[in-house]
Write a protein that holds these residues in place. Sequence first.
Motif, PDB file in Angstrom:
ATOM      1  N   ASN A 116       0.761  -1.196   0.082  1.00 50.67           N
ATOM      2  CA  ASN A 116      -0.185  -0.205   0.059  1.00 50.67           C
ATOM      3  C   ASN A 116       0.927   1.317   0.037  1.00 50.67           C
ATOM      4  N   GLU A 123       3.565   3.476  -9.594  1.00 53.18           N
ATOM      5  CA  GLU A 123       2.906   2.328  -8.928  1.00 53.18           C
ATOM      6  C   GLU A 123       3.584   1.024  -8.816  1.00 53.18           C
ATOM      7  N   GLU A 416      -8.498  -1.195 -12.870  1.00 57.36           N
ATOM      8  CA  GLU A 416      -7.266  -0.690 -12.621  1.00 57.36           C
ATOM      9  C   GLU A 416      -7.414   0.938 -12.511  1.00 57.36           C
ATOM     10  N   GLU A 418      -9.872   2.738 -11.840  1.00 60.07           N
ATOM     11  CA  GLU A 418     -10.219   3.217 -10.661  1.00 60.07           C
ATOM     12  C   GLU A 418      -9.589   2.924  -9.293  1.00 60.07           C
ATOM     13  N   GLU A 419      -8.821   1.948  -9.302  1.00 60.33           N
ATOM     14  CA  GLU A 419      -7.821   1.701  -8.082  1.00 60.33           C
ATOM     15  C   GLU A 419      -6.779   2.879  -8.065  1.00 60.33           C
ATOM     16  N   ARG A 420      -6.343   3.099  -9.153  1.00 59.86           N
ATOM     17  CA  ARG A 420      -5.250   4.223  -9.494  1.00 59.86           C
ATOM     18  C   ARG A 420      -5.708   5.663  -9.133  1.00 59.86           C
ATOM     19  N   ARG A 422      -8.319   6.011  -6.992  1.00 57.82           N
ATOM     20  CA  ARG A 422      -8.460   6.086  -5.487  1.00 57.82           C
ATOM     21  C   ARG A 422      -7.097   6.113  -4.727  1.00 57.82           C
ATOM     22  N   LYS A 423      -5.943   5.501  -5.379  1.00 54.75           N
ATOM     23  CA  LYS A 423      -4.679   5.791  -4.613  1.00 54.75           C
ATOM     24  C   LYS A 423      -4.142   7.245  -4.837  1.00 54.75           C
TER      25      LYS A 423
END
Length: 477
Positions: A116, A123, A416, A418-420, A422-423
């Motif tokens: 995390n 990334e 992927e 959406e995850e990016r 979010r981070k």
Amino acid sequence: MAKDFIVAIELGSSKMTGIAGRKNPDGSITVLAVASEDSTSYIRKGVVYNIDKTAQGLSNIISKLKNTLQSDITQVYVGIGGQSIRSVKNVIIKDLPLDAIVSQDMVNELMDTNRNMTYPDYEIQDAITEEYKVDSQYQNDPVGIQAIRLEGNFLNILWRRSFYRSLNKSFDNAGIAIAETYLAPVVMGEYVLTEAEKRAGCVLVDLGAETTTVSVYYRDKLRNIAVIPLGNNNITKDLESLQMDEVEAEAMKLKYSSAYTEIQDIDPNMVWSIDGSRSVSSRKFIEVVEARMLEIIENVRNLIPSEYMDKLLGGIVLTGGGSNMRNIDKAFRKAINIEKVRIAKSVDLNINVKDSKPALANNGTMNTILSLLAKGDMNCAGNAFNDSLFDEEQLAATTQTAATAAQIAAEKAKAEEEERLRKEKEAEEEERKRKEKEAEEERLAAEKKEKSVMHRIFGSLKQFGRSLVEPEPGSND
């Protein structure tokens, strides 16, 4: 027509290569088809910079493979490398209660915390566990050991978010589903290096067209990976300064270049013909080639962490197109002072070719793509082609397969992305809180300073007033 096979694609700076093959029960691999496309106009230093042209190149690769296989392709494995990747060491520490015994959950917590981690513009593509430190002892598996402190040592391999987005967009535009994305130099290390080399400590150097990738191994683990933005093409460009065009310089490089030449072997009067009417001094030619090669090798040496420099008993392993230059092994021995140098022309696998076609180069240039093929484990075959032009059922099935593959790829890319996001949002929020905290601390410090100044002023005024009303020492009044 093959009913099951694996397909892999390597995005190189000079060419994009696709391969299809089948794993056999005896552990060997049969190569069924190979296709390549010149990628110099859309991939630079291993990074996609023209999405549309990359998509077209990918489509051409897949089309060529399909025609040879006479079968549709549902998904592919992708190898990435180049200047978009780098490695960062990270240490996660967890203090444990007295008399605690390390559990798998504790180890998993360290791994999750490491995964995390956030890095600006990058990334984590892969996280390698190097070892754990239990109190003062290093362990590969700490579970079951009593300790009060657990430390995880990780090597995080990063890639640029912008490259990740461009890569996925190129495959989406080409309608190609990605089964898995692998770090090409890491996968190649699995199939090019011997177990003894990785255990004893070695450096794998992939000499490419526009980049040179350096991977350091010690005690079976990858310890560092870095990419130098220099390669074989730089030598070609340097030779152009000797009044040659690019095509002539490349031909002269392949014919005459040597990474190292003894001084006594250089004839100052010798000239080499360029095109029959023009020639170049062999001495000047040698100086140009060796100067660039020395720069690349010195960069390789500088990327070997100092703590491993005297522990590399496995030596240096060279691969890639640049490893074919004459005396390349001697040049590395001289510049890095490591005697053991091996040139890896092929992977450590039993590779055979169906009907002796296509011919596979045995010069190190196929090592990456063959390693990617060996790494894949999911069937990439779709429906076999039907010779009938009027088989509507076959056509519908093929279309449905392609649509499904494209849908899967789109859903994966969306998740992927959406995850990016979010981070990125979390990182922005943390940065905002940090700035607010710093601003608050600065405000409080300013107030404290202001109060301190006012206190001193009031103190001075009070003392001055007291001096006006109090009699001076020795006065009778």
